[in-house]
Design a protein around this motif. Structure first.
Motif, PDB file in Angstrom:
ATOM      1  N   MET A  21      12.138  35.567  -0.286  1.00 26.28           N
ATOM      2  CA  MET A  21      12.587  34.596  -1.280  1.00 26.28           C
ATOM      3  C   MET A  21      11.734  33.327  -1.190  1.00 26.28           C
ATOM      4  O   MET A  21      11.391  32.900  -0.097  1.00 26.28           O
ATOM      5  N   ILE A  22      11.415  32.755  -2.333  1.00 23.37           N
ATOM      6  CA  ILE A  22      10.713  31.470  -2.352  1.00 23.37           C
ATOM      7  C   ILE A  22      11.557  30.497  -3.173  1.00 23.37           C
ATOM      8  O   ILE A  22      11.982  30.825  -4.282  1.00 23.37           O
ATOM      9  N   GLU A  23      11.804  29.321  -2.619  1.00 24.10           N
ATOM     10  CA  GLU A  23      12.589  28.317  -3.339  1.00 24.10           C
ATOM     11  C   GLU A  23      11.755  27.052  -3.469  1.00 24.10           C
ATOM     12  O   GLU A  23      11.243  26.531  -2.475  1.00 24.10           O
ATOM     13  N   LEU A  24      11.620  26.580  -4.703  1.00 21.96           N
ATOM     14  CA  LEU A  24      10.846  25.364  -4.961  1.00 21.96           C
ATOM     15  C   LEU A  24      11.778  24.241  -5.379  1.00 21.96           C
ATOM     16  O   LEU A  24      12.640  24.434  -6.226  1.00 21.96           O
ATOM     17  N   THR A  25      11.601  23.083  -4.771  1.00 23.74           N
ATOM     18  CA  THR A  25      12.354  21.896  -5.165  1.00 23.74           C
ATOM     19  C   THR A  25      11.342  20.814  -5.487  1.00 23.74           C
ATOM     20  O   THR A  25      10.436  20.559  -4.686  1.00 23.74           O
ATOM     21  N   THR A  26      11.471  20.216  -6.661  1.00 23.64           N
ATOM     22  CA  THR A  26      10.483  19.207  -7.041  1.00 23.64           C
ATOM     23  C   THR A  26      11.164  17.909  -7.432  1.00 23.64           C
ATOM     24  O   THR A  26      12.302  17.916  -7.915  1.00 23.64           O
ATOM     25  N   THR A  27      10.466  16.808  -7.194  1.00 22.13           N
ATOM     26  CA  THR A  27      10.988  15.499  -7.616  1.00 22.13           C
ATOM     27  C   THR A  27      10.471  15.127  -9.006  1.00 22.13           C
ATOM     28  O   THR A  27      10.816  14.080  -9.526  1.00 22.13           O
ATOM     29  N   ARG A  28       9.635  16.002  -9.586  1.00 23.21           N
ATOM     30  CA  ARG A  28       9.063  15.685 -10.907  1.00 23.21           C
ATOM     31  C   ARG A  28      10.136  15.862 -11.985  1.00 23.21           C
ATOM     32  O   ARG A  28      10.927  16.799 -11.931  1.00 23.21           O
ATOM     33  N   HIS A  29      10.129  14.958 -12.946  1.00 28.47           N
ATOM     34  CA  HIS A  29      11.141  15.034 -14.011  1.00 28.47           C
ATOM     35  C   HIS A  29      10.529  14.482 -15.301  1.00 28.47           C
ATOM     36  O   HIS A  29      11.128  13.651 -15.988  1.00 28.47           O
ATOM     37  N   LEU A  35       8.536  23.800 -19.634  1.00 27.65           N
ATOM     38  CA  LEU A  35       7.754  23.188 -20.707  1.00 27.65           C
ATOM     39  C   LEU A  35       8.431  23.361 -22.074  1.00 27.65           C
ATOM     40  O   LEU A  35       8.882  24.457 -22.407  1.00 27.65           O
ATOM     41  N   ALA A  86      -2.321  29.511 -19.232  1.00 25.36           N
ATOM     42  CA  ALA A  86      -1.280  29.017 -18.330  1.00 25.36           C
ATOM     43  C   ALA A  86       0.095  29.555 -18.704  1.00 25.36           C
ATOM     44  O   ALA A  86       1.023  29.464 -17.910  1.00 25.36           O
ATOM     45  N   ARG A  87       0.230  30.076 -19.927  1.00 24.03           N
ATOM     46  CA  ARG A  87       1.526  30.618 -20.377  1.00 24.03           C
ATOM     47  C   ARG A  87       1.377  32.123 -20.521  1.00 24.03           C
ATOM     48  O   ARG A  87       0.830  32.609 -21.522  1.00 24.03           O
ATOM     49  N   HIS A  92       5.870  31.186 -17.118  1.00 25.52           N
ATOM     50  CA  HIS A  92       5.096  30.339 -16.222  1.00 25.52           C
ATOM     51  C   HIS A  92       4.626  31.126 -15.015  1.00 25.52           C
ATOM     52  O   HIS A  92       5.283  32.051 -14.588  1.00 25.52           O
ATOM     53  N   TRP A  93       3.496  30.727 -14.463  1.00 21.11           N
ATOM     54  CA  TRP A  93       2.978  31.367 -13.256  1.00 21.11           C
ATOM     55  C   TRP A  93       3.898  31.123 -12.071  1.00 21.11           C
ATOM     56  O   TRP A  93       4.134  31.996 -11.267  1.00 21.11           O
ATOM     57  N   PHE A  94       4.439  29.892 -11.961  1.00 16.46           N
ATOM     58  CA  PHE A  94       5.264  29.556 -10.806  1.00 16.46           C
ATOM     59  C   PHE A  94       6.566  30.345 -10.769  1.00 16.46           C
ATOM     60  O   PHE A  94       7.023  30.743  -9.730  1.00 16.46           O
TER      61      PHE A  94
END
Lengths: 179, 347
Positions: B1-9, B17, B177-178, B341-343
């Protein structure tokens, strides 16, 4: 010819967001927007999970899709260090570059043009480090010229294991993460 | 499992997107429709070089509608721009690697080609207008007296129509990218979708213009009033079956291209498979299968087949459904593509 790059040591980064605040202050980034941000990536499972904290931004790719899709030439690769920049006056706000960036590193500035990290080129031109690098309390961020084998970034990349984001996208990012 | 947390908003970027809303699908649909109208008009002009009335709906009404649709589409595109006052910058440069730059220059050439096509037969289609402006007759005579010019206008319309139709798909397909958009098949898919929309529109106009005893009185009154005010001649209903047959061919090819588009994604990388999943089983599956494949392609295909085999009357229904399906295709692909998305495939 120089090729500027950023090297970030993920073993030192604590995700304090000083780099984010420094960037917003230095570049007058509007409220509600950010040119750099912190990502925490956890992979693996208990009892051996792995946490990587990264300070992310525009990767100033060597093959930037945001530049090739721009219809007006506003997005361009600057001669100074190969930094990817946007001419605000040429930008029509079509948002093609936002859709073309696999890192979602760009946004539309409230004034209507595409905006993103510039590697603080105005500071670098004066011999200073980018704002985010200069304030990092753990000294995990390094900036320099990849074409100079004696630069700190070249030495770090030669001596440490590292990775870039989405190398499979073929954009050849110039922000490297030491692991 | 991979979990991403970002502060970007960042607005329009996070959580996924969504930079393009209704304006871009409308622009892509109208661009495709105009491309289809140009190709049909160009072929009719080449095939029916002498000034015959059968050419009217394709060679005059089609291009005139095309000019209006193109203007509307470009207005929608203009509304989407965040830096509207700088729109003229598109025409201060040509960026060969940018599909949008190609498109903006193609659109500039489309206007005169469409206008020339419309002017060739305009006095026959709308005699009242020609009587009021004699210069229109002179222009039409000038064009029709020169076979090479007629052929040049016809071929220019076909070539520019193909370029415009494919461009509307490549505009999205070039954005690697999409993952959902990342297919060269989007070009021909949007081209044939535009062709089917154009054939359906012209077919619908012929159905409307034909006398119909079962039509409600108020609709008959409106149509006859419109014909009287514009001074237009009645259209030849013989072109109807030809257009319905052509539309069926375009719809069949569109269906095949849609299948190949999905097959290409399903046999590609994990990110592409996940992107195709948005349409096949994900949040866009229901509108995609119901509005695009069912109502937009299969039902009109069936209705037009029944019309062509004289089992039912020619009606407006297939035209309305095909046009609706064309818009739905662009709306769903633009929205789902931005979400792919790739991510996201990491999880």
């Amino acid at each position: 010819m120089s090729r500027f790059a950023m090297v970030i040591d993920t073993r030192r980064c604590v995700g304090c967001q000083d780099c984010v605040v420094a960037c917003k202050t230095e570049n007058s980034v509007p409220q509600g927007y950010c040119r750099d941000w912190i990502v925490e990536e956890v992979h693996g499972a208990f009892p051996t999970p792995h946490l990587e904290i990264r300070s992310e931004r525009c990767n100033h790719c060597a093959e930037p899709p945001c530049v090739s899709c721009c219809p007006t030439g506003a997005s361009h690769v600057h001669d100074f260090g190969g930094v990817v920049l946007v001419h605000h006056d040429l930008c029509i706000g079509c948002k093609a570059c936002l859709a073309a960036c696999p890192y979602d590193a760009r946004f539309i500035h409230p004034d209507g043009y595409a905006d993103k990290c510039t590697f603080c080129i105005h500071r670098v031109a004066k011999g200073l480090d980018p704002a985010c690098v200069s304030v990092c309390p753990t000294h995990c961020m390094h900036f320099g010229d990849l074409d100079d084998p004696t630069s700190e970034v070249s030495r770090l990349l030669a001596s440490r294991t590292h990775h870039t984001l989405l190398p499979e996208a073929g954009t050849q990012p110039r922000v490297f993460y030491l692991t | 499992m991979i979990e991403l947390t970002t502060t970007r908003h960042n607005p329009l970027i996070d959580p996924s997107l969504h930079v393009w809303e209704w304006q871009i699908p409308v622009y892509l649909f109208l661009g495709g429709l105009v491309a289809g109208l140009m190709i049909i008009a160009g072929i009719r002009l080449i095939v029916l070089r002498p000034s015959r009335r059968e050419a009217l709906v394709c060679c005059t009404i089609g291009p005139l509608l095309g000019l209006a649709a193109l203007s509307l589409g470009m207005f929608a595109l203009f509304l989407d721009l965040a830096h509207k006052l700088h729109v003229w910058r598109l025409y201060t440069t040509f960026e060969p690697t940018s599909p949008m730059s190609w498109g903006s220059w193609i659109l500039l050439l489309v206007y005169p080609a469409l206008l020339a096509n419309a002017l060739a037969h305009l006095p026959e289609a709308i005699p009242a207008l020609a009587r009021r402006f004699p210069v229109l007759v002179a222009i039409s005579d000038f064009i029709l007296a020169r076979l090479r010019l007629v052929l040049a206008i016809g071929f220019a319309n076909v070539a520019l129509g193909v370029a415009l139709g494919i461009y509307t798909g490549i505009l999205l397909g070039a954005l690697g990218a999409r993952p959902l958009w990342n297919s060269a098949l989007l070009g021909p898919l949007f081209l044939f979708s535009g062709l089917s929309a154009a054939a359906a529109l012209l077919h619908g106009i012929l159905v409307l213009s034909a006398p119909d005893e079962e039509r409600p009185a108020f609709a008959d009154f409106l149509l006859s009033s419109l014909a009287r005010v514009s001074g237009a001649r009645p259209l030849d209903p013989n072109a109807g079956p030809v257009l319905a047959g052509a539309d069926n061919s375009f719809l069949t090819i569109e269906l095949a291209l849609l299948g190949l588009f999905l097959l290409g994604h399903l046999t590609s990388t994990a990110v592409h498979r996940q992107a195709a999943g948005l349409l096949l089983t994900g949040p866009y599956a229901a509108p995609f299968w119901v509005f695009v494949v069912g109502l937009g392609i299969l039902i009109p295909l069936l209705l037009q087949t029944l019309e062509l085999t004289h089992r039912i009357r020619h009606t407006l229904a297939p035209a309305v459904l095909v046009l609706f399906g064309g818009i739905a295709l662009r709306v769903i692909l633009v929205a789902a593509g931005q979400e792919s998305h790739w991510f996201h495939a990491l999880n």
